[in-house]
Design an enzyme around this catalytic site. Structure first.
Site, short mmCIF file in Angstrom:
data_model
loop_
_atom_site.label_atom_id
_atom_site.label_comp_id
_atom_site.label_asym_id
_atom_site.label_seq_id
_atom_site.Cartn_x
_atom_site.Cartn_y
_atom_site.Cartn_z
N GLU A 1 69.84 53.49 -27.59
CA GLU A 1 70.31 53.58 -26.20
C GLU A 1 70.43 52.20 -25.57
O GLU A 1 71.32 51.95 -24.74
CB GLU A 1 69.36 54.49 -25.40
CG GLU A 1 69.56 55.96 -25.79
CD GLU A 1 68.31 56.81 -25.76
OE1 GLU A 1 67.32 56.44 -25.09
OE2 GLU A 1 68.31 57.87 -26.42
N ASN B 1 58.31 58.06 -27.31
CA ASN B 1 59.19 57.28 -26.45
C ASN B 1 59.60 58.17 -25.28
O ASN B 1 60.43 59.05 -25.43
CB ASN B 1 60.42 56.83 -27.26
CG ASN B 1 61.45 56.13 -26.40
OD1 ASN B 1 61.22 55.84 -25.22
ND2 ASN B 1 62.62 55.87 -26.97
N GLU C 1 66.33 55.63 -36.84
CA GLU C 1 66.76 56.71 -35.96
C GLU C 1 68.28 56.87 -36.06
O GLU C 1 69.03 56.13 -35.40
CB GLU C 1 66.41 56.38 -34.50
CG GLU C 1 64.93 56.19 -34.25
CD GLU C 1 64.57 56.42 -32.77
OE1 GLU C 1 63.75 57.30 -32.52
OE2 GLU C 1 65.14 55.73 -31.90
N LYS D 1 61.24 57.51 -22.72
CA LYS D 1 62.53 57.15 -22.11
C LYS D 1 62.39 57.15 -20.58
O LYS D 1 61.29 56.89 -20.08
CB LYS D 1 63.64 58.09 -22.61
CG LYS D 1 63.64 58.15 -24.16
CD LYS D 1 64.85 58.79 -24.75
CE LYS D 1 64.75 58.75 -26.27
NZ LYS D 1 65.94 59.31 -26.94
N HIS E 1 66.38 49.93 -29.44
CA HIS E 1 66.67 51.36 -29.45
C HIS E 1 68.18 51.57 -29.33
O HIS E 1 68.86 50.80 -28.64
CB HIS E 1 65.93 52.07 -28.31
CG HIS E 1 65.98 53.56 -28.44
ND1 HIS E 1 67.08 54.28 -28.03
CD2 HIS E 1 65.10 54.46 -28.96
CE1 HIS E 1 66.86 55.57 -28.30
NE2 HIS E 1 65.67 55.71 -28.86
N SER F 1 65.19 63.99 -32.97
CA SER F 1 64.91 65.43 -32.89
C SER F 1 63.70 65.86 -33.72
O SER F 1 63.71 66.93 -34.32
CB SER F 1 66.15 66.24 -33.26
OG SER F 1 67.21 65.96 -32.35
N GLY G 1 68.31 63.32 -29.65
CA GLY G 1 68.53 64.18 -28.49
C GLY G 1 69.57 65.27 -28.72
O GLY G 1 70.02 65.91 -27.78
P1 13P Z 1 64.66 62.76 -29.58
O1 13P Z 1 63.35 63.05 -30.27
O2 13P Z 1 64.74 63.33 -28.21
O3 13P Z 1 65.82 63.11 -30.46
O4 13P Z 1 64.74 61.17 -29.37
C1 13P Z 1 64.46 60.33 -30.44
C2 13P Z 1 64.36 58.93 -29.95
O5 13P Z 1 65.34 58.36 -29.51
C3 13P Z 1 63.06 58.28 -29.98
O6 13P Z 1 63.15 56.93 -29.73
#
Ligand code: 13P
Length: 251
Positions: free
Chosen positions: A98, A9, A168, A11, A96, A214, A174
């Site tokens: 976010e 992903n 997740e 982002k 997601h 992560s 992150g």
């Molecule tokens: P990170 O791997 O940066 O923690 O992000 C995970 C994520 O949100 C994947 O959709």
């Protein structure tokens, strides 16, 4: 046997030229490998069309990071499922954390998106997961149950076989804090049991459940060797070809 799915992903990262560079590097570095997992990249909308041209003929598959549930019309700023199909997407990340927290997406809206994606032959990657506060209040299972039950409302047994669930934990996204393999496995097993109660044990055994939060080359192997962890949804570590490939190698 479930086949593992490693999805990146991206982002809101990489303009067109940066996307082209990364995908070309991935493609050439993966070219001589025999993989026993599926590899999906989810670049921003603006790079999807070029991405598809580059990955054609390779093992890399294409996904988007979001879509809207209507077919067309006055929905400024939105992208439909058929638009994603038309540029070669096979997958779409939905719900997601976010999207849920920053853009206020609710389970009901996510459910409409999931159903629309399935009806257009896109495989939804339905994201679920608890916040740190919810984990500390010991309501992880309650939250994940609600997100899955509502997210898959009206999704039939035949349809659910096209769905990927991504667990997740929000506190691990992150932040560099990964759930331990045991913590992740516990929730994955819970999700599998929930899917068995909603559909059937046989169906639940077929649905891939990815872990995200992560994931890096050095923790991927332990996470991916857990019984109910069927792949990874990778954020930060998918932005460099070598670290994404390190995770693919672990799978
Ligand atoms: P990170 O791997 O940066 O923690 O992000 C995970 C994520 O949100 C994947 O959709």
């Amino acid at each position: 046997m479930r086949r593992k799915v490693i999805a990146g992903n991206w982002k809101m990262n990489n303009d067109l030229q940066q996307s082209v560079n990364l995908i070309e590097e991935l493609k050439s570095k993966l070219a001589n490998k025999t993989l026993n997992c599926d590899v999906v990249i989810c670049p921003p909308f603006t790079s999807l069309y070029e991405a598809k041209k580059i990955i054609d003929g390779s093992i890399i598959k294409l996904g988007a990071q979001n879509m809207f549930y209507e077919d067309s019309g006055a929905f400024t700023g939105e992208i439909s499922a058929s638009m994603l199909k038309s540029v070669g997407c096979e997958y779409v990340i939905l719900g997601h954390s976010e999207r849920r927290t920053i853009f206020g997406e609710k389970d009901e809206m996510i459910n409409k998106k999931v159903r629309k994606a399935i009806s257009q032959n896109l495989k939804p990657i339905l994201c679920v997961g608890e916040t740190l506060e919810e984990r500390e209040k010991d309501v992880t299972e309650k939250v994940v149950k609600r997100q899955i039950e509502k997210g898959l409302n009206y999704v039939t047994p035949d349809e659910v076989l096209n769905v990927i669930i991504a667990y997740e934990p929000v506190w691990a996204i992150g932040t560099g804090k990964t759930a331990t393999p045991e913590q992740a496995q516990e929730v994955h097993a819970f999700i599998r049991k929930l899917l068995a109660s909603m559909y059937s044990k046989d169906f639940a055994e077929l649905i891939p459940i990815q872990y995200g939060g992560s994931v890096k080359p050095d923790n991927a192997k332990e996470l991916l060797s857990q019984k109910d962890i069927d792949g990874a949804l990778v954020g930060g570590a998918c932005l460099k070809a070598d670290s994404f490939i390190g995770i693919i190698d672990a799978a």
